[in-house]
Scaffold this active site. Structure first.
Site, PDB file in Angstrom:
ATOM      1  N   ASP A   1      -0.686   8.311  -3.897  1.00 30.42           N
ATOM      2  CA  ASP A   1      -2.342   7.681  -3.855  1.00 30.42           C
ATOM      3  C   ASP A   1      -3.338   9.116  -3.706  1.00 30.42           C
ATOM      4  OD1 ASP A   1      -0.606   5.996  -4.472  1.00 30.42           O
ATOM      5  OD2 ASP A   1      -0.996   5.302  -2.458  1.00 30.42           O
TER       6      ASP A   1
ATOM      7  N   HIS B   1      -6.816   3.838  -8.187  1.00 28.81           N
ATOM      8  CA  HIS B   1      -6.792   3.582  -6.755  1.00 28.81           C
ATOM      9  C   HIS B   1      -8.248   3.386  -6.298  1.00 28.81           C
ATOM     10  CE1 HIS B   1      -4.601   4.039  -2.768  1.00 28.81           C
ATOM     11  NE2 HIS B   1      -5.070   4.712  -2.926  1.00 28.81           N
TER      12      HIS B   1
ATOM     13  N   HIS C   1     -12.466   4.065  -2.869  1.00 26.90           N
ATOM     14  CA  HIS C   1     -11.564   4.248  -1.384  1.00 26.90           C
ATOM     15  C   HIS C   1     -11.042   2.323  -0.765  1.00 26.90           C
ATOM     16  CE1 HIS C   1      -7.778   4.763   0.598  1.00 26.90           C
ATOM     17  NE2 HIS C   1      -6.928   5.494  -0.173  1.00 26.90           N
TER      18      HIS C   1
ATOM     19  N   HIS D   1       1.063  11.187  -0.706  1.00 23.88           N
ATOM     20  CA  HIS D   1       0.017  10.979  -0.805  1.00 23.88           C
ATOM     21  C   HIS D   1      -0.677  12.515  -1.562  1.00 23.88           C
ATOM     22  CE1 HIS D   1      -0.104   8.103   1.444  1.00 23.88           C
ATOM     23  NE2 HIS D   1      -0.991   7.291   0.829  1.00 23.88           N
TER      24      HIS D   1
END
Ligand SMILES: [Zn+2]
Length: 235
Positions: free
Chosen positions: A49, A99, A103, A192
């Site tokens: 991510d 994603h 964010h 990540h």
């Protein structure tokens, strides 16, 4: 007649349910969502991510060394900042997921905000990589009222995880131990390759964890698949 205590308990129960609905990895209350693949095949999906970031190419190099495919849930703003790196992920044969663009925490957000933010990410990813994501991972794993229809209108299935690495705060060794302890057939692993919207984030622990994990998991007989392949019913 309800006493204050039972009303209190009901409220606590409702709050507990809402917390699970919003954050629980197995919750699909706010939209279609999966958190693991099939138990009957020795396969894993490695997911990343928050990229792309300056740390992504080194991770791509490790994956390519072992011919391991992964799924990268890219952040639209990071794709706009580092389009060449976003494209390198795609060119290396990995799957790209959505994603979000900025964010954000999606709780308390209006459906219009979510549609705009997810749609902007979808556009940025398509424009710079040519990929059209079919999977969405919510920032911080937080879903909210109205997300389901937004996902459906963009053709996005939700993906949570079976095991999350906490690689943004733990050292590489702890991340590796944590994942090795919890891994099982069909598991979706979450790491990540960026850190939210930060430029030049420190992704050293993630890189080192990937270097150590991939050969260990291959030795244990696991094969790696992208999310689309892992979840394909005819596999
Ligand atoms: Zn994230």
């Amino acid at each position: 007649m309800k006493t204050l205590a039972t009303i209190g308990l009901a409220a606590a129960g409702a709050a507990g349910f809402l917390a699970w609905a919003v954050r629980g990895r197995s919750s699909a209350v706010f939209g279609p969502s999966v958190w693991r693949g099939p138990l009957d095949r020795r396969v894993l999906a490695l997911t990343f991510d928050d990229g792309p970031s300056e740390g992504t190419p080194a991770i791509l190099e490790v994956l390519s060394r072992y011919s391991v495919p992964a799924t990268f849930f890219q952040v639209g703003a990071n794709v706009d900042r580092l389009p060449e790196i976003a494209r390198a992920v795609r060119d290396a044969g990995h799957e790209i997921g959505n994603h979000s663009y900025s964010h954000p925490l999606l709780c308390f957000r209006a459906p219009g905000f979510m549609a705009d933010d997810l749609g902007r990410a979808q556009d940025a990813i398509r424009r710079h990589t040519g990929a059209v994501p079919v999977w969405f991972r919510a920032p911080f794993g937080v879903r909210w009222f109205g997300l389901g229809p937004v996902q459906r209108s963009l053709g996005l299935g939700g993906v949570m995880w079976t095991v999350i690495g906490y690689d943004w705060s733990l050292g590489a060794e702890e991340v590796v131990e944590r994942i090795l302890r919890r891994v099982s057939n069909g598991a979706i692993l979450c790491l990540h390759d960026g850190r939210e919207l930060r430029a030049r984030p420190d992704t050293g622990a993630t890189l080192e964890a990937v270097r150590r994990l991939v050969p260990k998991l291959l030795d244990q007989g696991y094969r790696f698949e992208t999310i689309s392949r892992l979840l394909c019913p005819t596999n």
